[in-house]
Design an enzyme around this catalytic site. Structure first.
Site, PDB file in Angstrom:
ATOM      1  N   ALA A   1     -16.149   1.338   1.377  1.00 25.18           N
ATOM      2  CA  ALA A   1     -15.470   2.393   0.616  1.00 25.18           C
ATOM      3  C   ALA A   1     -15.040   3.513   1.548  1.00 25.18           C
ATOM      4  O   ALA A   1     -15.224   3.432   2.758  1.00 25.18           O
ATOM      5  CB  ALA A   1     -16.400   2.917  -0.472  1.00 25.18           C
ATOM      6  N   ASN A   2     -14.461   4.572   0.991  1.00 28.29           N
ATOM      7  CA  ASN A   2     -14.126   5.766   1.773  1.00 28.29           C
ATOM      8  C   ASN A   2     -14.355   7.006   0.913  1.00 28.29           C
ATOM      9  O   ASN A   2     -14.727   6.897  -0.247  1.00 28.29           O
ATOM     10  CB  ASN A   2     -12.684   5.681   2.300  1.00 28.29           C
ATOM     11  CG  ASN A   2     -11.672   5.645   1.179  1.00 28.29           C
ATOM     12  OD1 ASN A   2     -11.533   6.582   0.405  1.00 28.29           O
ATOM     13  ND2 ASN A   2     -10.961   4.531   1.074  1.00 28.29           N
ATOM     14  N   ARG A   3     -14.137   8.175   1.485  1.00 29.69           N
ATOM     15  CA  ARG A   3     -14.525   9.428   0.838  1.00 29.69           C
ATOM     16  C   ARG A   3     -13.500  10.005  -0.134  1.00 29.69           C
ATOM     17  O   ARG A   3     -13.636  11.135  -0.572  1.00 29.69           O
ATOM     18  CB  ARG A   3     -14.830  10.492   1.889  1.00 29.69           C
ATOM     19  CG  ARG A   3     -16.035  10.167   2.724  1.00 29.69           C
ATOM     20  CD  ARG A   3     -16.423  11.367   3.585  1.00 29.69           C
ATOM     21  NE  ARG A   3     -17.458  11.010   4.535  1.00 29.69           N
ATOM     22  CZ  ARG A   3     -18.747  10.882   4.212  1.00 29.69           C
ATOM     23  NH1 ARG A   3     -19.141  11.127   2.972  1.00 29.69           N
ATOM     24  NH2 ARG A   3     -19.617  10.530   5.120  1.00 29.69           N
TER      25      ARG A   3
ATOM     26  N   ALA B   1      -6.272   6.249  -1.373  1.00 32.21           N
ATOM     27  CA  ALA B   1      -6.760   5.961  -0.028  1.00 32.21           C
ATOM     28  C   ALA B   1      -7.208   4.493  -0.023  1.00 32.21           C
ATOM     29  O   ALA B   1      -8.384   4.183  -0.219  1.00 32.21           O
ATOM     30  CB  ALA B   1      -7.913   6.887   0.331  1.00 32.21           C
TER      31      ALA B   1
END
Ligand code: C5P
Length: 221
Positions: A29-31, A95
């Site tokens: 995942a990412n932020r 994103a």
């Protein structure tokens, strides 16, 4: 005055991160929080557009008047985006993970105590923005985002041509933008670069929607 400036338009927005499964309990995942994309969807709906929001896994309420489709992975996001076309305007704020696990285990990968580390190979995800740019159903106005930590504008200009977008909204994420409530953006178009003041994500959304509305008006004349 211009409250219904996007009346009659279909606006497609992607937002949030993607989750790329490794096994049934783990993911890459990412932020991304999804806040900027949700704010844009809300502003477009408030301007009278029909809004389709394709959202990755986020903890945000659906803005009033917005049709929301929840997805997990980049490939699911691509399918949902293709299903939502045609649109007059698309704003790709998500994103999207660049890579996914090349193989997804059907069962939880077990730590067996031997100290051996499982291999994790990655595969490249589809680029949703690029594929929409090349689609026969390409929206008249296609907008990408570029989150960068350095050389923000130069990277955004290169990205605009490489991906076939009309505009790129470049944001500097070297601070605490991801998850935060404010954003400092640069609008990169074919005719140049505008540096916008730092402002709350809701104001970035309203300013962008106004720019989109005036662009649509000009196109019609
Ligand atoms: O290359 P980069 O990820 O920085 O590009 C960002 C822009 O491209 C954003 O608009 C993002 O939503 C879009 N993108 C996409 N699919 C990907 C990667 C990025 O639509 N796989």
């Amino acid at each position: 005055e211009n409250h219904r400036s996007l009346h009659g338009r279909h606006v497609l927005v992607t937002a949030g991160p993607t989750h790329e499964p490794i096994d049934p309990v783990r993911y890459i995942a990412n932020r991304s929080s999804g806040k900027q994309g949700f704010a844009i969807a809300a502003a477009a709906a408030a301007a009278g557009a029909r809004v389709t929001l394709v959202a990755g896994p986020v903890h945000l309420e659906t803005p009033p008047g917005v049709d929301r489709y929840d997805v997990e992975s980049a490939r699911e996001m691509l399918d949902a985006v293709n299903g939502a076309l045609p649109a007059d305007v698309a704003i790709m704020v998500a994103a999207v993970a660049d890579w996914r696990a090349a193989d997804t285990a059907g069962q939880k990968i077990k730590k067996d105590g031997s100290g051996e580390v499982p291999p994790l190979s990655l595969a490249e995800n589809p680029d949703i923005l690029k594929s929409v740019a090349a689609s026969p159903a390409r929206p008249h106005l296609l907008i990408g985002f570029a989150a960068e930590t350095h050389d923000v504008v130069a990277h955004a200009q290169a990205k605009r041509t490489r991906k076939g977008a009309d505009w790129i909204v470049a944001n500097d994420v070297s601070g605490d933008v991801m998850g935060g409530d404010a954003n400092t953006v640069h609008l990169v178009t074919a005719s140049g670069v505008e540096d916008w003041q730092p402002m709350p994500k809701g104001e970035v959304a309203h300013a962008l929607v106004e720019r989109i509305a005036s662009h649509c008006m000009k196109e019609e004349r």
